[in-house]
Design an enzyme around this catalytic site. Structure first.
Site, PDB file in Angstrom:
ATOM      1  N   THR A  87       0.823  -1.214   0.000  1.00  0.00           N
ATOM      2  CA  THR A  87       0.000   0.000   0.000  1.00  0.00           C
ATOM      3  C   THR A  87       0.857   1.263   0.000  1.00  0.00           C
ATOM      4  O   THR A  87       0.651   2.174  -0.820  1.00  0.00           O
ATOM      5  CB  THR A  87      -0.882   0.031   1.277  1.00  0.00           C
ATOM      6  OG1 THR A  87      -1.284  -1.277   1.616  1.00  0.00           O
ATOM      7  CG2 THR A  87      -2.056   0.952   1.103  1.00  0.00           C
ATOM      8  N   THR A  88       1.800   1.323   0.936  1.00  0.00           N
ATOM      9  CA  THR A  88       2.626   2.521   1.102  1.00  0.00           C
ATOM     10  C   THR A  88       3.399   2.804  -0.192  1.00  0.00           C
ATOM     11  O   THR A  88       3.478   3.952  -0.653  1.00  0.00           O
ATOM     12  CB  THR A  88       3.623   2.296   2.259  1.00  0.00           C
ATOM     13  OG1 THR A  88       2.903   1.808   3.397  1.00  0.00           O
ATOM     14  CG2 THR A  88       4.353   3.562   2.633  1.00  0.00           C
ATOM     15  N   HIS A 151      -8.594  -0.844   2.436  1.00  0.00           N
ATOM     16  CA  HIS A 151      -8.249  -2.265   2.552  1.00  0.00           C
ATOM     17  C   HIS A 151      -9.503  -3.135   2.386  1.00  0.00           C
ATOM     18  O   HIS A 151      -9.425  -4.362   2.493  1.00  0.00           O
ATOM     19  CB  HIS A 151      -7.658  -2.562   3.934  1.00  0.00           C
ATOM     20  CG  HIS A 151      -6.267  -2.042   4.160  1.00  0.00           C
ATOM     21  ND1 HIS A 151      -5.299  -2.039   3.183  1.00  0.00           N
ATOM     22  CD2 HIS A 151      -5.681  -1.535   5.282  1.00  0.00           C
ATOM     23  CE1 HIS A 151      -4.175  -1.550   3.694  1.00  0.00           C
ATOM     24  NE2 HIS A 151      -4.383  -1.225   4.939  1.00  0.00           N
TER      25      HIS A 151
HETATM   26  S1  PPS Z   1      -0.064  -0.833   5.296  1.00  0.00           S
HETATM   27  O1  PPS Z   1       0.078  -0.654   6.748  1.00  0.00           O
HETATM   28  O2  PPS Z   1      -1.153  -1.732   4.981  1.00  0.00           O
HETATM   29  O3  PPS Z   1      -0.172   0.417   4.581  1.00  0.00           O
HETATM   30  O4  PPS Z   1       1.282  -1.569   4.866  1.00  0.00           O
HETATM   31  P1  PPS Z   1       1.775  -1.786   3.354  1.00  0.00           P
HETATM   32  O5  PPS Z   1       2.396  -0.562   2.863  1.00  0.00           O
HETATM   33  O6  PPS Z   1       0.693  -2.409   2.543  1.00  0.00           O
HETATM   34  O7  PPS Z   1       2.873  -2.897   3.545  1.00  0.00           O
HETATM   35  C1  PPS Z   1       4.042  -2.680   4.285  1.00  0.00           C
HETATM   36  C2  PPS Z   1       5.092  -3.566   3.634  1.00  0.00           C
HETATM   37  O8  PPS Z   1       5.560  -2.935   2.437  1.00  0.00           O
HETATM   38  C3  PPS Z   1       6.951  -2.631   2.595  1.00  0.00           C
HETATM   39  N1  PPS Z   1       7.222  -1.347   1.930  1.00  0.00           N
HETATM   40  C4  PPS Z   1       7.836  -1.253   0.740  1.00  0.00           C
HETATM   41  N2  PPS Z   1       8.330  -2.171  -0.102  1.00  0.00           N
HETATM   42  C5  PPS Z   1       8.938  -1.716  -1.228  1.00  0.00           C
HETATM   43  N3  PPS Z   1       9.061  -0.418  -1.544  1.00  0.00           N
HETATM   44  C6  PPS Z   1       8.588   0.541  -0.724  1.00  0.00           C
HETATM   45  N4  PPS Z   1       8.737   1.830  -1.034  1.00  0.00           N
HETATM   46  C7  PPS Z   1       7.937   0.138   0.473  1.00  0.00           C
HETATM   47  N5  PPS Z   1       7.351   0.798   1.498  1.00  0.00           N
HETATM   48  C8  PPS Z   1       6.936  -0.109   2.374  1.00  0.00           C
HETATM   49  C9  PPS Z   1       7.165  -2.590   4.086  1.00  0.00           C
HETATM   50  O9  PPS Z   1       8.509  -2.746   4.441  1.00  0.00           O
HETATM   51  C10 PPS Z   1       6.293  -3.751   4.530  1.00  0.00           C
HETATM   52  O10 PPS Z   1       6.825  -5.017   4.174  1.00  0.00           O
HETATM   53  P2  PPS Z   1       7.753  -5.858   5.146  1.00  0.00           P
HETATM   54  O11 PPS Z   1       7.825  -7.224   4.531  1.00  0.00           O
HETATM   55  O12 PPS Z   1       7.125  -5.871   6.493  1.00  0.00           O
HETATM   56  O13 PPS Z   1       9.073  -5.184   5.118  1.00  0.00           O
END
Ligand code: PPS
Length: 344
Positions: A87-88, A151
């Site tokens: 998401t982020t 979500h």
């Molecule tokens: S939320 O709370 O639902 O908004 O979380 P969400 O952003 O869907 O998921 C968080 C996971 O995405 C990773 N993340 C990223 N991955 C790649 N690129 C970018 N820029 C990025 N930003 C956030 C984040 O580290 C979480 O994954 P995990 O496996 O826990 O590291």
């Protein structure tokens, strides 16, 4: 944010504040309290929505209020995901892509809003931010293009999102095992904050396999948006976190085309696509002032923006899940996705 600067964003938000409607919230809260409920990952009980998904009370109520009150526009774009699925990242990519003319992404993008505001402050969730705390925000006051996030499963999206031609949905899914690990880690931080013991991973995995995860069952959520994408690919675009990691530039191009703002050959030649990818990369975003010092107000508390960045890799599950549990999740996924055209 045409000629706007970072500073005007909160002004827009203030303009959109709208009214409160405690009676409407109470009505839906009463309804939710009559639904079957069970233990979840966090301190909050999970209620079973009558359309088959589970969530704690506040976001379900928020989703119901959004369904009742949100008026979509043909120019709206909605980021839809399960939690902890990208998401982020998708919010950042969408914001950077759509606003690239007013907020250039190249030359270090020093003044870019993403340096000052977290992605969840720039693109807000219906059920955690906009429709919470008795609020009914006047989102009609926001200028085009409006971007929101949710979500909520496809079956429970605000009806106006589904019914409004032109309003588009961008969905991101992630390997269920990485989604589970990321969700478990995030939920445990809140359990500890609430004075509870962290939940053992085995317990979290059992709940997950039983469909008792926030906005889950995981498989129904993914299949819902996958089916909507197959039925109307101009309405719903489907991404996979793992494919985005493999070739982020290709997916930024897909995104730009889908939202009607394809990159020109001049932009391609001058490296704008790669600049969007670089600006929104995990490493770059984790080091931003907005991440290190910023906080986002969600219905369950004020969250440091840094909590949305953990590892950002594919396959971290292997460091946590037993091979048996991984095989079990894979088997459920293979069974649920069989015949859908979704690859496991
Ligand atoms: S939320 O709370 O639902 O908004 O979380 P969400 O952003 O869907 O998921 C968080 C996971 O995405 C990773 N993340 C990223 N991955 C790649 N690129 C970018 N820029 C990025 N930003 C956030 C984040 O580290 C979480 O994954 P995990 O496996 O826990 O590291």
């Amino acid at each position: 944010m045409s000629s706007s600067s970072v500073q005007t964003f909160p002004k827009q938000e203030a303009d959109a504040e709208g009214e409160t409607n405690p009676e409407l919230y109470q009505h839906f809260a009463n309804l939710v309290s009559s639904l079957p409920s069970s233990k979840g990952l966090s301190n909050n009980r999970l209620y079973r929505h009558d359309r088959g998904w589970h969530c704690s009370v506040v976001p379900i109520v928020g989703a119901m209020v959004a369904d009742a009150c949100f008026n979509s526009r043909p120019s709206d774009i909605i980021v839809a995901t399960l939690p902890k699925s990208g998401t982020t990242w998708m919010k950042s990519l969408l914001y950077a892509t759509v606003h690239r003319r007013e907020h250039p992404v190249d030359d270090g993008a020093a003044g870019h809003p993403l340096n000052s505001w977290g992605p969840h402050q720039l693109i807000k969730f219906f059920e955690y931010q906009l429709y919470t705390g008795d609020k009914v925000p006047d989102l009609d006051k926001l200028p085009d293009p409006r971007h929101f996030a949710t979500h909520v499963p496809f079956v429970s999206l605000p009806r106006s999102v589904v019914a409004t031609p032109g309003c588009k949905i961008v969905y991101v899914c992630r390997d269920p095992k990485d989604h589970l690990i990321s969700q478990w880690d995030f939920a445990n931080k809140f359990r500890v904050k609430d004075g509870l013991e962290p939940l053992p991973l085995e317990d979290a995995a059992e709940l997950f396999c039983a469909g008792l995860s926030p906005f889950g069952p995981y498989w129904d959520h993914v299949l819902g948006y996958w089916g909507a994408h197959r039925a109307d690919p101009d309405k719903v675009l489907f991404f996979r976190y793992e494919e985005m990691q493999r070739d982020p530039a290709a997916h930024v191009r897909r995104l730009a085309e889908f939202v009607g703002l394809p990159f020109s050959s001049g932009e391609e030649d001058s490296g704008v696509v790669d600049a969007v990818v670089a600006l929104c990369s995990f490493e770059r975003m984790r080091g931003m002032a907005a991440t290190k010092g910023g906080r986002t107000e969600l219905s369950f508390g004020v969250v440091p923006n840094s909590s949305f960045f953990r590892q950002g890799v594919v396959g971290d599950w292997v460091n946590h899940l037993s091979p048996e549990m991984a095989r079990r999740i894979d088997a459920i996924t293979a069974d649920k996705f069989k015949g859908s055209g979704l690859l496991v």
